[in-house]
Design a protein around this motif. Structure first.
Motif, PDB file in Angstrom:
ATOM      1  N   GLN A   1      77.110 -22.663  47.012  1.00 50.48           N
ATOM      2  CA  GLN A   1      77.563 -21.959  48.209  1.00 50.48           C
ATOM      3  C   GLN A   1      76.386 -21.587  49.101  1.00 50.48           C
ATOM      4  OE1 GLN A   1      79.937 -18.892  46.190  1.00 50.48           O
ATOM      5  NE2 GLN A   1      81.772 -19.761  47.135  1.00 50.48           N
ATOM      6  N   SER A   2      75.296 -21.142  48.489  1.00 54.54           N
ATOM      7  CA  SER A   2      74.105 -20.778  49.263  1.00 54.54           C
ATOM      8  C   SER A   2      73.485 -21.994  49.942  1.00 54.54           C
ATOM      9  CB  SER A   2      73.067 -20.114  48.350  1.00 54.54           C
ATOM     10  OG  SER A   2      73.554 -18.903  47.829  1.00 54.54           O
ATOM     11  N   SER A   3      73.749 -23.177  49.376  1.00 59.05           N
ATOM     12  CA  SER A   3      73.229 -24.416  49.953  1.00 59.05           C
ATOM     13  C   SER A   3      74.154 -25.000  51.012  1.00 59.05           C
ATOM     14  CB  SER A   3      73.009 -25.455  48.846  1.00 59.05           C
ATOM     15  OG  SER A   3      72.115 -24.979  47.875  1.00 59.05           O
ATOM     16  N   GLY A   4      75.256 -24.299  51.294  1.00 58.45           N
ATOM     17  CA  GLY A   4      76.197 -24.768  52.296  1.00 58.45           C
ATOM     18  C   GLY A   4      77.245 -25.726  51.774  1.00 58.45           C
TER      19      GLY A   4
ATOM     20  N   GLU B   1      54.776 -29.033  45.908  1.00 59.99           N
ATOM     21  CA  GLU B   1      54.481 -28.868  47.327  1.00 59.99           C
ATOM     22  C   GLU B   1      55.653 -28.209  48.048  1.00 59.99           C
ATOM     23  OE1 GLU B   1      54.215 -32.240  50.446  1.00 59.99           O
ATOM     24  OE2 GLU B   1      52.146 -31.891  49.803  1.00 59.99           O
ATOM     25  N   ARG B   2      56.865 -28.652  47.750  1.00 67.21           N
ATOM     26  CA  ARG B   2      58.052 -28.040  48.362  1.00 67.21           C
ATOM     27  C   ARG B   2      58.171 -26.570  47.968  1.00 67.21           C
ATOM     28  NH1 ARG B   2      60.464 -32.935  46.678  1.00 67.21           N
ATOM     29  NH2 ARG B   2      61.475 -31.853  44.927  1.00 67.21           N
ATOM     30  N   TRP B   3      57.930 -26.284  46.706  1.00 64.53           N
ATOM     31  CA  TRP B   3      58.029 -24.907  46.234  1.00 64.53           C
ATOM     32  C   TRP B   3      56.963 -24.028  46.888  1.00 64.53           C
ATOM     33  CZ3 TRP B   3      58.998 -25.180  40.191  1.00 64.53           C
ATOM     34  CH2 TRP B   3      60.257 -25.752  39.968  1.00 64.53           C
ATOM     35  N   ALA B   4      55.769 -24.594  47.100  1.00 60.05           N
ATOM     36  CA  ALA B   4      54.686 -23.823  47.707  1.00 60.05           C
ATOM     37  C   ALA B   4      54.968 -23.535  49.180  1.00 60.05           C
ATOM     38  CB  ALA B   4      53.365 -24.577  47.565  1.00 60.05           C
ATOM     39  N   GLN B   5      55.584 -24.483  49.852  1.00 62.52           N
ATOM     40  CA  GLN B   5      55.832 -24.324  51.279  1.00 62.52           C
ATOM     41  C   GLN B   5      57.089 -23.510  51.584  1.00 62.52           C
ATOM     42  OE1 GLN B   5      55.913 -28.330  52.831  1.00 62.52           O
ATOM     43  NE2 GLN B   5      53.692 -28.568  52.760  1.00 62.52           N
ATOM     44  N   GLY B   6      58.144 -23.747  50.806  1.00 63.24           N
ATOM     45  CA  GLY B   6      59.410 -23.095  51.142  1.00 63.24           C
ATOM     46  C   GLY B   6      60.002 -22.226  50.058  1.00 63.24           C
ATOM     47  N   GLY B   7      59.298 -22.087  48.942  1.00 64.78           N
ATOM     48  CA  GLY B   7      59.848 -21.317  47.838  1.00 64.78           C
ATOM     49  C   GLY B   7      60.894 -22.124  47.083  1.00 64.78           C
ATOM     50  N   LEU B   8      61.473 -21.513  46.078  1.00 65.59           N
ATOM     51  CA  LEU B   8      62.487 -22.195  45.292  1.00 65.59           C
ATOM     52  C   LEU B   8      63.765 -22.347  46.114  1.00 65.59           C
ATOM     53  CD1 LEU B   8      62.068 -20.369  41.865  1.00 65.59           C
ATOM     54  CD2 LEU B   8      61.109 -22.571  42.550  1.00 65.59           C
ATOM     55  N   PRO B   9      64.347 -23.549  46.147  1.00 63.76           N
ATOM     56  CA  PRO B   9      65.594 -23.742  46.892  1.00 63.76           C
ATOM     57  C   PRO B   9      66.754 -23.079  46.149  1.00 63.76           C
ATOM     58  CG  PRO B   9      65.079 -25.710  45.652  1.00 63.76           C
ATOM     59  CD  PRO B   9      63.916 -24.781  45.467  1.00 63.76           C
ATOM     60  N   PRO B  10      67.867 -22.840  46.815  1.00 62.55           N
ATOM     61  CA  PRO B  10      69.005 -22.241  46.113  1.00 62.55           C
ATOM     62  C   PRO B  10      69.464 -23.086  44.925  1.00 62.55           C
ATOM     63  CG  PRO B  10      69.355 -22.152  48.487  1.00 62.55           C
ATOM     64  CD  PRO B  10      68.147 -23.021  48.257  1.00 62.55           C
ATOM     65  N   LEU B  11      69.504 -24.409  45.114  1.00 66.29           N
ATOM     66  CA  LEU B  11      70.004 -25.317  44.097  1.00 66.29           C
ATOM     67  C   LEU B  11      68.869 -26.192  43.596  1.00 66.29           C
ATOM     68  CD1 LEU B  11      72.754 -26.158  42.774  1.00 66.29           C
ATOM     69  CD2 LEU B  11      72.791 -28.047  44.422  1.00 66.29           C
TER      70      LEU B  11
ATOM     71  N   LEU C   1      75.581 -19.911  33.395  1.00 67.17           N
ATOM     72  CA  LEU C   1      75.184 -21.103  34.137  1.00 67.17           C
ATOM     73  C   LEU C   1      76.229 -21.530  35.160  1.00 67.17           C
ATOM     74  CD1 LEU C   1      73.049 -23.257  34.525  1.00 67.17           C
ATOM     75  CD2 LEU C   1      74.095 -24.560  32.665  1.00 67.17           C
ATOM     76  N   GLU C   2      77.490 -21.508  34.785  1.00 69.14           N
ATOM     77  CA  GLU C   2      78.532 -21.905  35.730  1.00 69.14           C
ATOM     78  C   GLU C   2      78.492 -21.041  36.982  1.00 69.14           C
ATOM     79  OE1 GLU C   2      83.424 -22.205  36.100  1.00 69.14           O
ATOM     80  OE2 GLU C   2      82.477 -22.191  34.126  1.00 69.14           O
ATOM     81  N   ARG C   3      78.419 -19.755  36.796  1.00 73.96           N
ATOM     82  CA  ARG C   3      78.375 -18.838  37.931  1.00 73.96           C
ATOM     83  C   ARG C   3      77.124 -19.067  38.783  1.00 73.96           C
ATOM     84  NH1 ARG C   3      79.324 -14.593  35.287  1.00 73.96           N
ATOM     85  NH2 ARG C   3      77.241 -13.681  35.073  1.00 73.96           N
ATOM     86  N   ALA C   4      75.995 -19.290  38.129  1.00 73.04           N
ATOM     87  CA  ALA C   4      74.742 -19.501  38.854  1.00 73.04           C
ATOM     88  C   ALA C   4      74.787 -20.774  39.699  1.00 73.04           C
ATOM     89  CB  ALA C   4      73.576 -19.559  37.870  1.00 73.04           C
ATOM     90  N   ILE C   5      75.331 -21.843  39.145  1.00 68.38           N
ATOM     91  CA  ILE C   5      75.401 -23.106  39.885  1.00 68.38           C
ATOM     92  C   ILE C   5      76.367 -23.010  41.054  1.00 68.38           C
ATOM     93  CG2 ILE C   5      76.151 -25.513  39.745  1.00 68.38           C
ATOM     94  CD1 ILE C   5      74.975 -25.598  36.923  1.00 68.38           C
ATOM     95  N   LEU C   6      77.524 -22.426  40.837  1.00 66.90           N
ATOM     96  CA  LEU C   6      78.499 -22.300  41.924  1.00 66.90           C
ATOM     97  C   LEU C   6      77.952 -21.423  43.048  1.00 66.90           C
ATOM     98  CD1 LEU C   6      81.847 -21.960  39.946  1.00 66.90           C
ATOM     99  CD2 LEU C   6      80.915 -23.991  41.080  1.00 66.90           C
ATOM    100  N   ALA C   7      77.245 -20.361  42.699  1.00 69.67           N
ATOM    101  CA  ALA C   7      76.649 -19.497  43.725  1.00 69.67           C
ATOM    102  C   ALA C   7      75.561 -20.241  44.493  1.00 69.67           C
ATOM    103  CB  ALA C   7      76.064 -18.242  43.072  1.00 69.67           C
ATOM    104  N   ALA C   8      74.763 -21.046  43.783  1.00 71.47           N
ATOM    105  CA  ALA C   8      73.697 -21.814  44.441  1.00 71.47           C
ATOM    106  C   ALA C   8      74.283 -22.879  45.361  1.00 71.47           C
ATOM    107  CB  ALA C   8      72.800 -22.448  43.393  1.00 71.47           C
TER     108      ALA C   8
END
Length: 276
Positions: free
Chosen positions: A25-28, A229-239, A16-23
């Motif tokens: 970074q992907s979110s800027g 609606e957000r998931w349908a339009q843009g997919g899952l966000p990084p975070l 989980l720690e690695r996944a959150i930190l990577a997300a």
């Protein structure tokens, strides 16, 4: 396997720690320069996220310097909000050791390690002395606890007379089977959704007086409508909360929405106070 072990296993991620930190970074976001608000998309694992936390905790009358107990703290989102917004010291407990470790890591990264602390523990056997806390709260925890009478009694034991105890849980509204998986349980063996009436009874028996109650069913339906609606339009966000829910995140959300719309369940706030 005990129920508590099963519940802990349901929430465990493994990395989980690695996944959150990577997300992040992907979110800027810079993981070394974080604010509590940066974490809100992932660390508020309950219906309504940060806005729900803000509205719920605003009713609890927290003041600077109070020592509070966050029961089922998850990765610490609510505790960090309370510490930052109200100037309180918050002790969080959670069954899931990985959540506790990640909560401490995130608190350090946002500069709140001196305001919050976390430890692995059961809400049914709190590792604290009597009258240790000025208040307590829990957000979406009781659905994993069958013995709500013992839960209420343990919370009463560690609270000072006159202390507030706030609950924001998914509660039973109507008869009918829930569809699994759900965010709090992948199978019925670990799901203990109960009625607001049952909560009130257990609180009264433990020495609490209920001061107010609010059903948030319509709020929940709209929250999930916007999420889907957000998931349908843009997919899952990084975070986002899908990191905590795993690959079945879409199905878990769909199933909880089904239960909400069918009138089987609803998130409910209950604010109570320990009698002097």
């Amino acid at each position: 396997m005990t129920v508590e072990a099963g519940v802990s296993g349901h929430y465990s991620h493994g990395a989980l720690e690695r996944a959150i930190l990577a997300a992040l970074q992907s979110s800027g976001k810079d993981p070394d320069r974080l604010t509590p608000a940066d974490l809100a998309p992932v660390d508020e694992f309950h219906i309504g996220g940060r806005p729900a936390t803000v509205e719920f905790t605003a009713q609890l009358g927290f003041k600077p310097g109070l020592r509070l107990l966050d029961i089922g703290c998850g990765i610490g989102g609510a505790s960090r909000h309370v510490a930052e917004a109200y100037g309180c010291q918050v002790q969080g407990i959670d069954l899931t050791d990985e959540y506790v470790r990640v909560a401490a890591m995130l608190a350090k990264r946002v500069g709140l390690a001196d305001k919050v602390a976390y430890r692995q523990a059961s809400a049914l056997d709190l590792p604290f002395d009597a009258a240790s806390f000025d208040g307590a709260y829990m957000l979406h925890v009781g659905m994993n606890i069958a013995d709500k009478g013992r839960l209420a009694a343990e919370v009463a034991r560690v609270l000072k007379p006159g202390a507030v105890f706030g609950i924001y849980d998914v509660m039973r509204e109507g008869k009918g089977d829930l569809t699994f998986p759900l965010p709090w349980a992948s199978e019925p063996a670990y799901s203990f959704v109960d009625s607001a009436d049952r909560y009130r009874t257990c609180l009264a028996d433990a020495g609490f007086t209920v001061e107010r109650e609010r059903n948030r069913r319509e709020f929940a339906i709209e929250f999930f409508r916007q999420m889907q609606e957000r998931w349908a339009q843009g997919g899952l966000p990084p975070l986002g909360l899908h990191i905590l829910m795993g690959e079945s995140a879409r199905q878990k959300i769909a199933n909880i929405v089904t239960g909400l719309k069918a009138g089987l369940i609803a998130p409910v706030e209950i604010v109570s106070r320990k009698r002097a």
